[in-house]
Motif scaffolding. Structure first.
Motif, PDB file in Angstrom:
ATOM      1  N   TYR A 199      -9.241   1.681 -13.753  1.00  0.00           N
ATOM      2  CA  TYR A 199     -10.146   2.248 -12.746  1.00  0.00           C
ATOM      3  C   TYR A 199     -11.602   1.882 -12.985  1.00  0.00           C
ATOM      4  O   TYR A 199     -12.414   1.936 -12.052  1.00  0.00           O
TER       5      TYR A 199
ATOM      6  N   ARG B 263       0.835  -1.208   0.000  1.00  0.00           N
ATOM      7  CA  ARG B 263       0.000   0.000   0.000  1.00  0.00           C
ATOM      8  C   ARG B 263       0.868   1.256   0.000  1.00  0.00           C
ATOM      9  O   ARG B 263       0.624   2.189  -0.775  1.00  0.00           O
TER      10      ARG B 263
ATOM     11  N   THR C 109      -3.165  -0.296 -11.380  1.00  0.00           N
ATOM     12  CA  THR C 109      -3.677   1.056 -11.614  1.00  0.00           C
ATOM     13  C   THR C 109      -2.535   2.066 -11.626  1.00  0.00           C
ATOM     14  O   THR C 109      -2.493   2.964 -12.474  1.00  0.00           O
TER      15      THR C 109
ATOM     16  N   TRP D 223      -6.490   2.610  -1.730  1.00  0.00           N
ATOM     17  CA  TRP D 223      -5.678   1.443  -2.082  1.00  0.00           C
ATOM     18  C   TRP D 223      -6.509   0.156  -2.066  1.00  0.00           C
ATOM     19  O   TRP D 223      -7.446   0.008  -1.265  1.00  0.00           O
TER      20      TRP D 223
ATOM     21  N   SER E  14      -4.230  -1.926  -7.018  1.00  0.00           N
ATOM     22  CA  SER E  14      -3.692  -0.575  -7.128  1.00  0.00           C
ATOM     23  C   SER E  14      -2.329  -0.553  -7.808  1.00  0.00           C
ATOM     24  O   SER E  14      -1.968   0.450  -8.436  1.00  0.00           O
TER      25      SER E  14
ATOM     26  N   ALA F 165     -12.359  -0.735 -10.536  1.00  0.00           N
ATOM     27  CA  ALA F 165     -11.984  -0.540  -9.131  1.00  0.00           C
ATOM     28  C   ALA F 165     -13.171  -0.891  -8.244  1.00  0.00           C
ATOM     29  O   ALA F 165     -14.318  -0.626  -8.606  1.00  0.00           O
ATOM     30  N   PRO F 166     -12.900  -1.519  -7.095  1.00  0.00           N
ATOM     31  CA  PRO F 166     -11.605  -1.873  -6.510  1.00  0.00           C
ATOM     32  C   PRO F 166     -11.128  -3.285  -6.856  1.00  0.00           C
ATOM     33  O   PRO F 166     -10.276  -3.838  -6.159  1.00  0.00           O
TER      34      PRO F 166
ATOM     35  N   ASP G 283       2.514   1.728  -3.506  1.00  0.00           N
ATOM     36  CA  ASP G 283       1.587   2.163  -4.556  1.00  0.00           C
ATOM     37  C   ASP G 283       1.170   3.619  -4.352  1.00  0.00           C
ATOM     38  O   ASP G 283       1.128   4.407  -5.304  1.00  0.00           O
TER      39      ASP G 283
END
Length: 302
Positions: A219, A27, A230, A71, A227, A222-223, A30
């Motif tokens: 996106y 996390r 992305t 995230w 990430s 997402a989710p 990213d």
């Protein structure tokens, strides 16, 4: 034409398990990649400032900075020790002492989009790249028209010289979402009369805009898209947008961007080299997205 690799059937997978230190590190990594441009956009908006390169990433693409910074590990990844307050996405469910987003939870009403997008990504991957457009699409958007898309940025050449560049070479745009902004006088000059319905028939991996649009495919799910993927697509879109605008008729030296002078032979060769680099960089991102979409399709009913 050489076909790309055929998409292999993807079986629903068992959840991967990320211990807390691993997902916290992922996390942080990213978000460190995404935060600079997202935070800059927020600060710029608060001051009412415009940026002809970076604003595109948040205006043409409809993913707000706050959402970009939410995230996610993607679908079917168990985050050990995670609690609901630590993830901004409400779709995650408690499971085995952590949180999990099942791929099968993808909204049923969007499965038709998944099918279209997966087929589109496959079609682009199978197509040979073309590097013949020479970045003239931005020039075609101002051709013989006193209005420009970025009125706060000056043109590099006079209006007459800008129009002459468009008239000096055939327009070979293959991407509808660039073509649809051509001026009325530029439209009939394009080799193809493009339509939204035929997008999948013409988009190809050498196109700078097709490369940018990989961000949209990340996106849009997402989710359920990690990430990390992305972030890869966002950074790629930012790089492609910079090349796009450096090759445009606008003078962006005040923003720190040196022009790619496609009105010259050297400039055209430089642009094609940038296209080739972007296409090579886009290939693994496209494959990662094909895998994301394939796993979602394998998990949803029907």
């Amino acid at each position: 034409m050489t076909a790309g690799p055929a998409a292999q059937p993807i079986r629903p997978r068992q959840p991967a398990v990320l211990p807390r230190p691993a997902w916290e590190a992922a996390r942080a990594g990213d978000l460190a990649r995404l935060r600079p441009l997202a935070d800059e956009r927020i600060r710029r908006a608060s001051r009412g400032e415009k940026h002809p390169v970076h604003d595109f990433l948040f205006e043409y693409y409809s993913f707000r900075p706050a959402h970009l910074l939410r995230w996610t590990p993607g679908a079917d990844v168990l985050l050990e020790g995670a609690s609901p307050g630590e993830l901004a996405w409400s779709e995650f469910e408690p499971a085995d002492g952590g949180l999990l987003l099942p791929a099968a939870a993808f909204p049923a009403h969007r499965v038709e989009y998944l099918r279209w997008a997966a087929a589109y990504l496959d079609a682009v991957a199978a197509r040979e790249p073309s590097f013949a457009c020479l970045g003239l699409h931005e020039w075609a958007m101002v051709y013989r028209d006193p209005n420009v898309r970025h009125p706060y940025v000056p043109l590099r050449l006079s209006r007459a010289d800008t129009d002459a560049v468009v008239e000096s070479q055939p327009l070979r745009c293959t991407h509808y979402d660039a073509f649809r902004f051509f001026t009325a006088d530029a439209v009939p000059r394009n080799r193809l009369e493009l339509t939204r319905a035929a997008t999948s028939e013409h988009d190809q991996p050498g196109c700078v805009h097709v490369t940018m649009d990989l961000y949209r495919f990340a996106y849009k799910v997402a989710p359920f898209c990690p990430s990390g993927v992305t972030a890869d697509s966002f950074e790629l879109a930012a790089a492609a947008r910079a090349i796009d605008m450096r090759a445009s008729p606008y003078d962006l030296t005040g923003y720190g961007y040196e022009p790619i002078r496609i009105e010259t032979k050297d400039g055209r060769e430089e642009y094609v080299e940038h296209q080739r680099v972007l296409a090579a960089r886009a290939a693994p991102v496209r494959e990662a997205l094909r895998a994301v979409y394939g796993r979602l399709l394998a998990a949803v009913p029907g």
